[in-house]
Design an enzyme around this catalytic site. Structure first.
Site, PDB file in Angstrom:
ATOM      1  CG  ASP A   1      71.724  36.995  40.239  1.00 47.06           C
ATOM      2  OD1 ASP A   1      72.594  37.725  40.744  1.00 47.06           O
ATOM      3  OD2 ASP A   1      71.357  37.084  39.056  1.00 47.06           O
TER       4      ASP A   1
ATOM      5  NE  ARG B   1      59.630  43.801  40.859  1.00 41.60           N
ATOM      6  CZ  ARG B   1      58.687  44.183  41.717  1.00 41.60           C
ATOM      7  NH1 ARG B   1      57.562  44.711  41.252  1.00 41.60           N
ATOM      8  NH2 ARG B   1      58.871  44.078  43.026  1.00 41.60           N
TER       9      ARG B   1
ATOM     10  CD  GLU C   1      71.685  41.218  43.611  1.00 36.34           C
ATOM     11  OE1 GLU C   1      71.103  40.571  42.728  1.00 36.34           O
ATOM     12  OE2 GLU C   1      72.559  42.057  43.368  1.00 36.34           O
TER      13      GLU C   1
ATOM     14  NE  ARG D   1      77.052  37.949  51.323  1.00 38.44           N
ATOM     15  CZ  ARG D   1      76.222  38.367  50.369  1.00 38.44           C
ATOM     16  NH1 ARG D   1      75.378  37.530  49.784  1.00 38.44           N
ATOM     17  NH2 ARG D   1      76.211  39.634  50.006  1.00 38.44           N
TER      18      ARG D   1
ATOM     19  NE  ARG E   1      73.730  37.137  45.639  1.00 36.57           N
ATOM     20  CZ  ARG E   1      73.655  37.549  44.363  1.00 36.57           C
ATOM     21  NH1 ARG E   1      73.442  36.648  43.379  1.00 36.57           N
ATOM     22  NH2 ARG E   1      73.768  38.833  44.065  1.00 36.57           N
TER      23      ARG E   1
ATOM     24  CG  ASN F   1      65.583  38.203  36.306  1.00 34.01           C
ATOM     25  OD1 ASN F   1      64.368  38.444  36.297  1.00 34.01           O
ATOM     26  ND2 ASN F   1      66.460  38.894  35.574  1.00 34.01           N
TER      27      ASN F   1
ATOM     28  CG  HIS G   1      66.064  42.817  38.064  1.00 35.70           C
ATOM     29  ND1 HIS G   1      65.885  44.085  37.555  1.00 35.70           N
ATOM     30  CD2 HIS G   1      67.164  42.878  38.862  1.00 35.70           C
ATOM     31  CE1 HIS G   1      66.850  44.876  37.998  1.00 35.70           C
ATOM     32  NE2 HIS G   1      67.634  44.167  38.794  1.00 35.70           N
TER      33      HIS G   1
ATOM     34  CG  ASN H   1      77.883  42.438  46.868  1.00 35.42           C
ATOM     35  OD1 ASN H   1      78.531  43.374  46.432  1.00 35.42           O
ATOM     36  ND2 ASN H   1      76.716  42.064  46.366  1.00 35.42           N
TER      37      ASN H   1
ATOM     38  CG  ASP I   1      63.461  39.449  32.465  1.00 38.60           C
ATOM     39  OD1 ASP I   1      62.290  39.648  32.811  1.00 38.60           O
ATOM     40  OD2 ASP I   1      64.420  39.468  33.243  1.00 38.60           O
TER      41      ASP I   1
END
Ligand code: QV4
Ligand code: CA
Length: 508
Positions: A209, A170, A245, A349, A207, A115, A213, A310, A179
């Site tokens: 991350d 986002r 995520e 997990r 995964r 991201n 976003h 986590n 970003d």
């Protein structure tokens, strides 16, 4: 031929929800901050033999080196380039790990930070894990390369401040992290090249991350550029396993269901609620777990990646709050992990951590930034003690007998229905998994003593919480199941671990 095409198309369309673990392996372990060489060794000496399905590894790409505070764990969430060199090792060590783990049936999933790049406040220079130059001030990352054209500054020149505005979440900067403009094909291609490099090496998935976003459509555009998995270990046409995520505890503009089209999502309500129930806060009781799963408002089971804690919320970052159980609360933690691994909901997990010197001031751990055990910044090796625990500050929850054996329990009962639920209206509960497994908890402040229908065939079973089945005998509690499937259970509320679990492979 038409049927084959249909089946293969179906296979393609849902494969990104499938972890591609070997048959009979149903959980993955997050070996947080472990070195690649140690993960390779752990696959061969432990994870393979004990039936674990795979490992989530820390971000594999080059990140900033932060010296104040000193080498925080979170520097790995500030990318500088997509070169495979980090504190965990270099590209050769990464390749060696993936090959050795795959060769013993243990998959590798990479934590993909796509991201953003590093924080806007970092000084320009070469303070990075591979020595690459970067200049956050003018968005210059020549080792990719990315320039100012590749970031969202023109859409939002500030940090996320309103989580009820989906565009902000986002397009603005999360905690000042620069970003990336994922609507640009150039950026999508750079990210896809990085992920394809990992896929070709042999990883099984990712995964994603900070997926919340990124626009779901932009993620899909990247995923559409990804190769199929390496046929040295995976069947032709296998798509990378994707778990995103997305922290959605409700009450915000963004819903995790927006991301179902890309793959699974992390269900953060799971650990937050289970912690509250096991702690018996807010009047919660284990007897309420009878409809655990979608009944509690969680995402559909086949879209869920679940966990008790986590790497963020075990140290107060991210979401979950004070109810989250961690290795610091060992007795309750084992109950929570045991319940998670016995229950059919979601893909599981297991967290594997390192200890750090917690220092609570005004209810907050001011040492929440402390990185992995290290010698002057170099991550320490994972040492294994004679009793199979880990040294050098590594917690190795996945090696705790109760957790290791419940990972095996999940393998044994895979595909069996949730069955034979019993509860005492308070915190004594039990349930089975068809005719392959049965588990009983006593979280009340009084002893449990009762006879229950287990659904299991008659025989003598070893409790896998208090011990193991070794050379045809039980090192812990023995449970007799009668011809009617019934068994008597007694669990003191002061027992070291106030729960009992038996299954088809712990039968004498
Ligand atoms: C600071 C200031 C900013 C300022 C910035 C300038 O707070 O206002 O603009 O400097 O550079 C670290 C510091 C943070 C610092 C930032 C640099 O803690 O104070 O900002 O670096 O910009 C991890 C840590 C963060 C850490 C980050 C980057 O948790 O503390 O920030 O790495 O090093 C939300 C998201 C969710 C996210 C969760 C933590 O929805 O996606 O927050 N979880 C994932 C990862 C998590 C990681 C990130 C996302 C970012 O699980 O580990 O954050 O990649 O809920
Ligand atoms: Ca973004």
């Amino acid at each position: 031929m038409k049927l084959f095409l249909l089946l293969s198309a179906l296979g393609l369309c849902w494969a990104q929800y499938a972890p591609h673990t070997q048959q009979g392996r149903t959980s993955i372990v997050h070996l947080f901050e472990w070195r690649w060489a140690d993960i390779a060794a752990e696959c061969e000496r432990y994870l393979g033999p004990k039936g674990f399905g795979g490992v989530q590894v820390s971000p594999a790409n080059e990140n900033v080196v932060i010296n104040n505070p000193y080498r925080p764990w979170w520097e790995r969430y500030q990318p500088v380039s997509y070169k495979l060199c980090t504190r965990s090792g270099n590209e050769a060590e990464f390749k060696n790990m993936v090959t050795r783990c795959n060769n013993v049936g243990v998959r590798i999933y990479v934590d993909a930070v796509i991201n953003h790049m590093c924080g806007s406040g970092n000084p320009a220079g070469t303070s990075s894990t591979c020595g690459s130059y970067y200049n956050p001030n003018n968005r210059d990352f020549p080792a990719v390369p990315y320039s100012g054209l590749d970031f969202n500054d023109n859409k939002c020149n500030g940090e996320i401040s309103n989580y009820n505005d989906a565009s902000q979440v986002r397009n603005c900067r999360l905690s000042g992290l620069l970003d990336l403009a994922l609507e640009k094909d150039y950026v999508r291609t750079k990210i896809a090249d990085y992920l394809n490099h990992l896929i070709d090496i042999g990883v099984a998935g990712f995964r994603l991350d900070a997926a919340k976003h990124m626009w779901p459509g932009d993620i899909k555009a990247v995923l559409n550029k990804l190769h199929n998995l390496n046929t040295s270990w995976f069947s032709a046409g296998s798509r990378p396993f994707i778990f995103q995520e997305v922290i959605d505890l409700g009450g915000e503009a963004i819903k995790s269901s927006e991301y179902f089209g890309n793959g699974r999502v992390t269900e953060f309500k799971y650990g937050a609620k289970l912690g509250t129930v096991i702690r018996k806060w807010n009047g919660e009781k284990m007897s309420y777990l009878k409809n655990w799963g979608e009944g509690w408002g969680f995402v559909p089971s086949d879209r869920a990646l679940v966990f008790v804690d986590n790497h963020d919320n075990q140290r107060g970052h991210g979401a979950g709050g004070a109810s989250i159980l961690t290795f610091w609360d060992a007795r309750m933690y084992k109950m929570a992990v045991g319940f998670m691994l016995a229950h059919p909901y979601g893909f599981t997990r297991i967290m594997s951590s390192y200890r750090w010197d917690r220092n609570f001031q005004n209810g907050k751990d001011v040492n929440d930034w402390i990185g992995p055990p290290n010698n002057n910044g170099a991550t320490k090796a994972v040492t294994i003690n004679a009793d199979s625990t880990c040294g050098n500050g590594w917690v190795c929850e996945h090696r705790w007998r109760q957790i290791r054996n419940m990972a095996a329990f999940r393998n044994v009962v895979d595909g069996q229905p949730f069955s034979n639920w019993w509860d005492n209206g308070s915190n004594q509960v039990a349930f089975g998994r068809g005719n392959r497994g049965f588990i009983v908890f006593n979280n009340d402040d009084r002893s449990l003593s009762t006879t229950l229908q287990t659904g299991l065939p008659a025989g003598t079973y070893c409790d896998v919480i208090s011990g193991d089945k070794v050379n045809g005998n039980c090192t812990g509690i023995k449970i007799q199941v009668g011809g009617d499937g019934k068994a008597s259970f007694s669990i003191s509320n002061s027992a070291e671990d106030p729960f009992i679990a038996i299954h088809a492979e712990s039968k004498l």
